[in-house]
Design a protein around this motif. Structure first.
Motif, PDB file in Angstrom:
ATOM      1  N   PHE A 329       0.836  -1.200   0.000  1.00  0.00           N
ATOM      2  CA  PHE A 329       0.000   0.000   0.000  1.00  0.00           C
ATOM      3  C   PHE A 329       0.868   1.245   0.000  1.00  0.00           C
ATOM      4  O   PHE A 329       1.862   1.350   0.709  1.00  0.00           O
ATOM      5  N   SER A 330       0.478   2.223  -0.809  1.00  0.00           N
ATOM      6  CA  SER A 330       1.038   3.568  -0.747  1.00  0.00           C
ATOM      7  C   SER A 330      -0.014   4.522  -1.288  1.00  0.00           C
ATOM      8  O   SER A 330      -0.929   4.112  -2.011  1.00  0.00           O
ATOM      9  N   ASN A 331       0.099   5.795  -0.935  1.00  0.00           N
ATOM     10  CA  ASN A 331      -0.859   6.771  -1.461  1.00  0.00           C
ATOM     11  C   ASN A 331      -0.775   6.859  -2.978  1.00  0.00           C
ATOM     12  O   ASN A 331      -1.795   6.986  -3.660  1.00  0.00           O
ATOM     13  N   ASP A 332       0.445   6.770  -3.521  1.00  0.00           N
ATOM     14  CA  ASP A 332       0.612   6.835  -4.984  1.00  0.00           C
ATOM     15  C   ASP A 332      -0.083   5.654  -5.660  1.00  0.00           C
ATOM     16  O   ASP A 332      -0.747   5.806  -6.693  1.00  0.00           O
ATOM     17  N   ALA A 333       0.078   4.450  -5.061  1.00  0.00           N
ATOM     18  CA  ALA A 333      -0.558   3.256  -5.639  1.00  0.00           C
ATOM     19  C   ALA A 333      -2.071   3.372  -5.580  1.00  0.00           C
ATOM     20  O   ALA A 333      -2.778   2.987  -6.526  1.00  0.00           O
ATOM     21  N   MET A 334      -2.590   3.933  -4.473  1.00  0.00           N
ATOM     22  CA  MET A 334      -4.036   4.070  -4.344  1.00  0.00           C
ATOM     23  C   MET A 334      -4.581   5.086  -5.344  1.00  0.00           C
ATOM     24  O   MET A 334      -5.651   4.886  -5.928  1.00  0.00           O
ATOM     25  N   GLU A 335      -3.870   6.179  -5.542  1.00  0.00           N
ATOM     26  CA  GLU A 335      -4.332   7.196  -6.496  1.00  0.00           C
ATOM     27  C   GLU A 335      -4.323   6.643  -7.920  1.00  0.00           C
ATOM     28  O   GLU A 335      -5.224   6.933  -8.717  1.00  0.00           O
ATOM     29  N   ALA A 336      -3.300   5.846  -8.236  1.00  0.00           N
ATOM     30  CA  ALA A 336      -3.256   5.208  -9.559  1.00  0.00           C
ATOM     31  C   ALA A 336      -4.422   4.237  -9.725  1.00  0.00           C
ATOM     32  O   ALA A 336      -5.056   4.178 -10.797  1.00  0.00           O
ATOM     33  N   SER A 337      -4.732   3.497  -8.673  1.00  0.00           N
ATOM     34  CA  SER A 337      -5.864   2.562  -8.734  1.00  0.00           C
ATOM     35  C   SER A 337      -7.179   3.308  -8.876  1.00  0.00           C
ATOM     36  O   SER A 337      -8.089   2.856  -9.577  1.00  0.00           O
ATOM     37  N   GLU A 338      -7.295   4.436  -8.197  1.00  0.00           N
ATOM     38  CA  GLU A 338      -8.515   5.236  -8.295  1.00  0.00           C
ATOM     39  C   GLU A 338      -8.752   5.684  -9.733  1.00  0.00           C
ATOM     40  O   GLU A 338      -9.870   5.586 -10.256  1.00  0.00           O
ATOM     41  N   LYS A 339      -7.691   6.145 -10.396  1.00  0.00           N
ATOM     42  CA  LYS A 339      -7.808   6.570 -11.791  1.00  0.00           C
ATOM     43  C   LYS A 339      -8.142   5.381 -12.691  1.00  0.00           C
ATOM     44  O   LYS A 339      -8.969   5.484 -13.601  1.00  0.00           O
ATOM     45  N   GLY A 340      -7.475   4.258 -12.441  1.00  0.00           N
ATOM     46  CA  GLY A 340      -7.727   3.063 -13.257  1.00  0.00           C
ATOM     47  C   GLY A 340      -9.151   2.559 -13.094  1.00  0.00           C
ATOM     48  O   GLY A 340      -9.802   2.185 -14.075  1.00  0.00           O
ATOM     49  N   PHE A 341      -9.644   2.547 -11.848  1.00  0.00           N
ATOM     50  CA  PHE A 341     -11.009   2.082 -11.601  1.00  0.00           C
ATOM     51  C   PHE A 341     -12.023   2.996 -12.288  1.00  0.00           C
ATOM     52  O   PHE A 341     -12.984   2.524 -12.913  1.00  0.00           O
ATOM     53  N   LYS A 342     -11.805   4.320 -12.222  1.00  0.00           N
ATOM     54  CA  LYS A 342     -12.722   5.264 -12.878  1.00  0.00           C
ATOM     55  C   LYS A 342     -12.717   5.055 -14.390  1.00  0.00           C
ATOM     56  O   LYS A 342     -13.759   5.109 -15.041  1.00  0.00           O
ATOM     57  N   ARG A 343     -11.520   4.782 -14.931  1.00  0.00           N
ATOM     58  CA  ARG A 343     -11.409   4.572 -16.378  1.00  0.00           C
ATOM     59  C   ARG A 343     -12.182   3.316 -16.793  1.00  0.00           C
ATOM     60  O   ARG A 343     -12.887   3.299 -17.811  1.00  0.00           O
ATOM     61  N   LEU A 344     -12.058   2.262 -15.998  1.00  0.00           N
ATOM     62  CA  LEU A 344     -12.755   1.014 -16.297  1.00  0.00           C
ATOM     63  C   LEU A 344     -14.272   1.195 -16.207  1.00  0.00           C
ATOM     64  O   LEU A 344     -15.015   0.770 -17.097  1.00  0.00           O
ATOM     65  N   MET A 345     -14.734   1.853 -15.144  1.00  0.00           N
ATOM     66  CA  MET A 345     -16.176   2.023 -14.960  1.00  0.00           C
ATOM     67  C   MET A 345     -16.757   3.018 -15.962  1.00  0.00           C
ATOM     68  O   MET A 345     -17.918   2.901 -16.363  1.00  0.00           O
ATOM     69  N   ASN A 346     -15.963   3.983 -16.367  1.00  0.00           N
ATOM     70  CA  ASN A 346     -16.412   4.926 -17.395  1.00  0.00           C
ATOM     71  C   ASN A 346     -16.715   4.181 -18.692  1.00  0.00           C
ATOM     72  O   ASN A 346     -17.762   4.383 -19.326  1.00  0.00           O
ATOM     73  N   ALA A 347     -15.803   3.271 -19.071  1.00  0.00           N
ATOM     74  CA  ALA A 347     -16.030   2.472 -20.282  1.00  0.00           C
ATOM     75  C   ALA A 347     -17.234   1.547 -20.082  1.00  0.00           C
ATOM     76  O   ALA A 347     -18.075   1.402 -20.983  1.00  0.00           O
ATOM     77  N   PHE A 348     -17.336   0.950 -18.917  1.00  0.00           N
ATOM     78  CA  PHE A 348     -18.451   0.056 -18.613  1.00  0.00           C
ATOM     79  C   PHE A 348     -19.793   0.774 -18.778  1.00  0.00           C
ATOM     80  O   PHE A 348     -20.751   0.224 -19.326  1.00  0.00           O
ATOM     81  N   ASN A 349     -19.836   2.026 -18.335  1.00  0.00           N
ATOM     82  CA  ASN A 349     -21.089   2.790 -18.390  1.00  0.00           C
ATOM     83  C   ASN A 349     -21.442   3.265 -19.800  1.00  0.00           C
ATOM     84  O   ASN A 349     -22.559   3.733 -20.035  1.00  0.00           O
ATOM     85  N   LEU A 350     -20.500   3.149 -20.740  1.00  0.00           N
ATOM     86  CA  LEU A 350     -20.788   3.513 -22.134  1.00  0.00           C
ATOM     87  C   LEU A 350     -21.411   2.367 -22.925  1.00  0.00           C
ATOM     88  O   LEU A 350     -21.903   2.581 -24.037  1.00  0.00           O
ATOM     89  N   LEU A 351     -21.380   1.159 -22.354  1.00  0.00           N
ATOM     90  CA  LEU A 351     -21.792  -0.031 -23.107  1.00  0.00           C
ATOM     91  C   LEU A 351     -23.187   0.085 -23.707  1.00  0.00           C
ATOM     92  O   LEU A 351     -23.408  -0.272 -24.865  1.00  0.00           O
ATOM     93  N   ASP A 352     -24.127   0.565 -22.910  1.00  0.00           N
ATOM     94  CA  ASP A 352     -25.518   0.615 -23.382  1.00  0.00           C
ATOM     95  C   ASP A 352     -25.731   1.644 -24.483  1.00  0.00           C
ATOM     96  O   ASP A 352     -26.723   1.579 -25.220  1.00  0.00           O
TER      97      ASP A 352
END
Length: 486
Positions: A329-352
């Motif tokens: 765990f590190s703050n940098d790793a968490m911030e990178a994961s936050e961006k990655g998760f948003k990117r994944l869910m953003n694409a997921f929400n475009l599916l429909d």
């Protein structure tokens, strides 16, 4: 869909093809928490990892009986046979009944599991609910000659067991090495050998949690509990036994010994262990001042944290590492994961919103095959997530009219994302349940459109930039302005 799954088996120290004892049924036992304090992130990592396995087996059509116990008695300080029961000690300090402590922290544990979207197990037995089964197991081990009673306590005879069996089969350590590296603890003179462990412990007068037995008032040993409960609900032998890597040297080693002594066979065919969680390269511990609880991670209310992170961001962060690797765990790793998760869910929400074309520039089947191959290789979630980012790239390209996709491939793409993102990885859009959010954002977008119409470009830009800072992106098109999560 038939899939050949390979699992790393701690027992053989190798990756093996997973073949259930009685397909399509799978029996899986995972050691649950001792409920005397708040669930910590190490707990969460273990249960998120086994949640992934539970979800994947279920997705493939297996009938999984997943048993995860609650330890509410018998776990002594230092994981030894001496000292106070952890729950009883907390009860005395808090001036509460032990079962009040159990109830409080069991509820808290369930709250944390729900926040992380961890599915409940099929059965969640408690140690105190299975005292009779534990007493019967002690009787059986005594009858086989692998245990002895001393003044109301019953101990497992490790050296006698090792004469015909390998006590260190799980850890890979020889008995001689274990004996040489084990110090003799005070108050253990009644044991025959240094490695002998308690199956049943005589209760001192001041001990709060005790039960009648053939050997007098006492309580079960920590290791005995899991053997009794796994045997009751999964039988003498089942498919998978799991837990954290810290359980290998003592708890799981002793579970195997007492089970083999009783039943003549190893309880589980595959022993699966998750690795530890570190913080900035160091082991998480209160003494180092680098520990924090899940609710502190969510709120950001801890000096080690730059800010709070949502439960799904933390789950995504944990799944980005393989369950057998150390997770740092590190703050940098968490911030990178936050961006990655948003990117994944953003694409997921475009599916429909995607529209099929008569022809296609992309075939989805190879991508789907690679997703299965990742999980079939010892539940390799990091590789799966990399493939899902490739799926996200395709979604964004189709959405931006840079790629064409026909109806058949679009349906397969939608199924791939729903199956792997939500059903298997257990990720969900944390804003999806907010019915008001789309209306609020549409209202803000309309305000911006009015500002543009009135040539108030300063306000228009201010709205765009403000939304971008909180994770929403605006896209202007001929049809109007669309918004999506970043």
């Amino acid at each position: 869909m038939k899939q050949n799954i390979f699992v790393y088996n701690t027992l053989t120290r190798s990756k093996e093809e997973f073949v259930p004892l009685d397909a399509p049924y799978i029996g899986m036992y995972v050691c649950g928490p001792t409920v005397y304090s708040d669930a910590h992130l190490g707990n969460a990592r273990t249960y998120i990892s086994f949640d992934l396995m539970f979800r994947y087996f279920t997705h493939l059509g297996y009938k999984v009986r997943y048993v995860r116990n609650i330890t509410d008695a018998g776990h002594l300080e230092g994981d030894t046979d001496e000292g106070e029961d952890k729950i009883s000690k907390k009860a005395k300090l808090s001036k509460l009944e032990p079962m009040e402590i159990v109830q409080t922290y069991t509820t808290g544990f369930h709250d944390v599991m729900r926040a992380f979207n961890v599915l409940p197990p099929s059965i969640e037995p408690t140690a105190t609910g299975h005292i009779i089964e534990q007493i019967e197991l002690v009787k059986a081990i005594l009858a086989q000659g692998y245990a002895y009673e001393v003044d109301g306590s019953v101990y497992f005879d490790v050296e006698k067991y090792n004469q015909s069996r390998d006590y260190g089969v799980l850890s890979g350590r020889h008995l001689e090495d274990l004996l040489n590296n084990t110090r003799t603890l005070g108050g253990q003179e009644e044991k025959k050998g240094k490695l002998d462990f308690a199956l049943w412990i005589k209760a001192k007068p001041e001990h709060l949690m005790k039960w009648p037995s053939p050997w007098g008032l006492g309580f079960p040993g920590w290791h005995l509990e899991c053997s009794a409960m796994s045997q009751k609900y999964l039988g003498e032998q089942f498919d998978i036994h799991g837990g954290g890597i810290d359980l290998i040297p003592t708890h799981h080693t002793n579970e195997i010994a007492q089970h083999v002594a009783c039943c003549g066979k190893n309880p589980a065919c595959y022993w699966v262990h998750t690795n530890m969680l570190t913080v900035n390269g160091q082991k998480m511990s209160k003494s180092l001042g680098n520990s924090f609880l899940p609710h502190e991670l969510f709120s950001g209310q801890n000096s080690i944290l730059n800010k709070g992170y949502s439960p799904m961001t933390v789950r995504f962060f944990m799944l980005q590492a393989h369950y057998r690797s150390t997770l740092d765990f590190s703050n940098d790793a968490m911030e990178a994961s936050e961006k990655g998760f948003k990117r994944l869910m953003n694409a997921f929400n475009l599916l429909d919103d995607l529209k099929p074309s008569p022809q296609t520039d992309i075939e989805i089947q190879p991508l789907l095959t690679r997703c299965y191959e990742a999980l079939n290789d010892d539940f390799n979630s990091p590789i799966l997530i990399a493939e899902l980012f490739e799926a996200s790239r395709i979604i964004n390209s189709v959405h931006d009219n840079k790629l064409k996709i026909d109806e058949q491939n679009l349906d397969l793409l939608r199924k791939l994302m729903h199956d792997f993102v939500t059903d298997i990885l257990g990720l969900k859009d944390e804003h999806a349940n907010s019915n008001e959010l789309p209306e609020v954002l549409d209202f803000i977008v309309n305000l911006r459109s009015e500002a543009k119409t009135n040539r108030d470009y300063a306000t228009s830009d201010k709205i765009r930039e403000g939304l971008q800072k909180i994770g929403f992106q605006l896209k202007d098109s001929k049809e109007g302005t669309l918004w999506n999560k970043m």
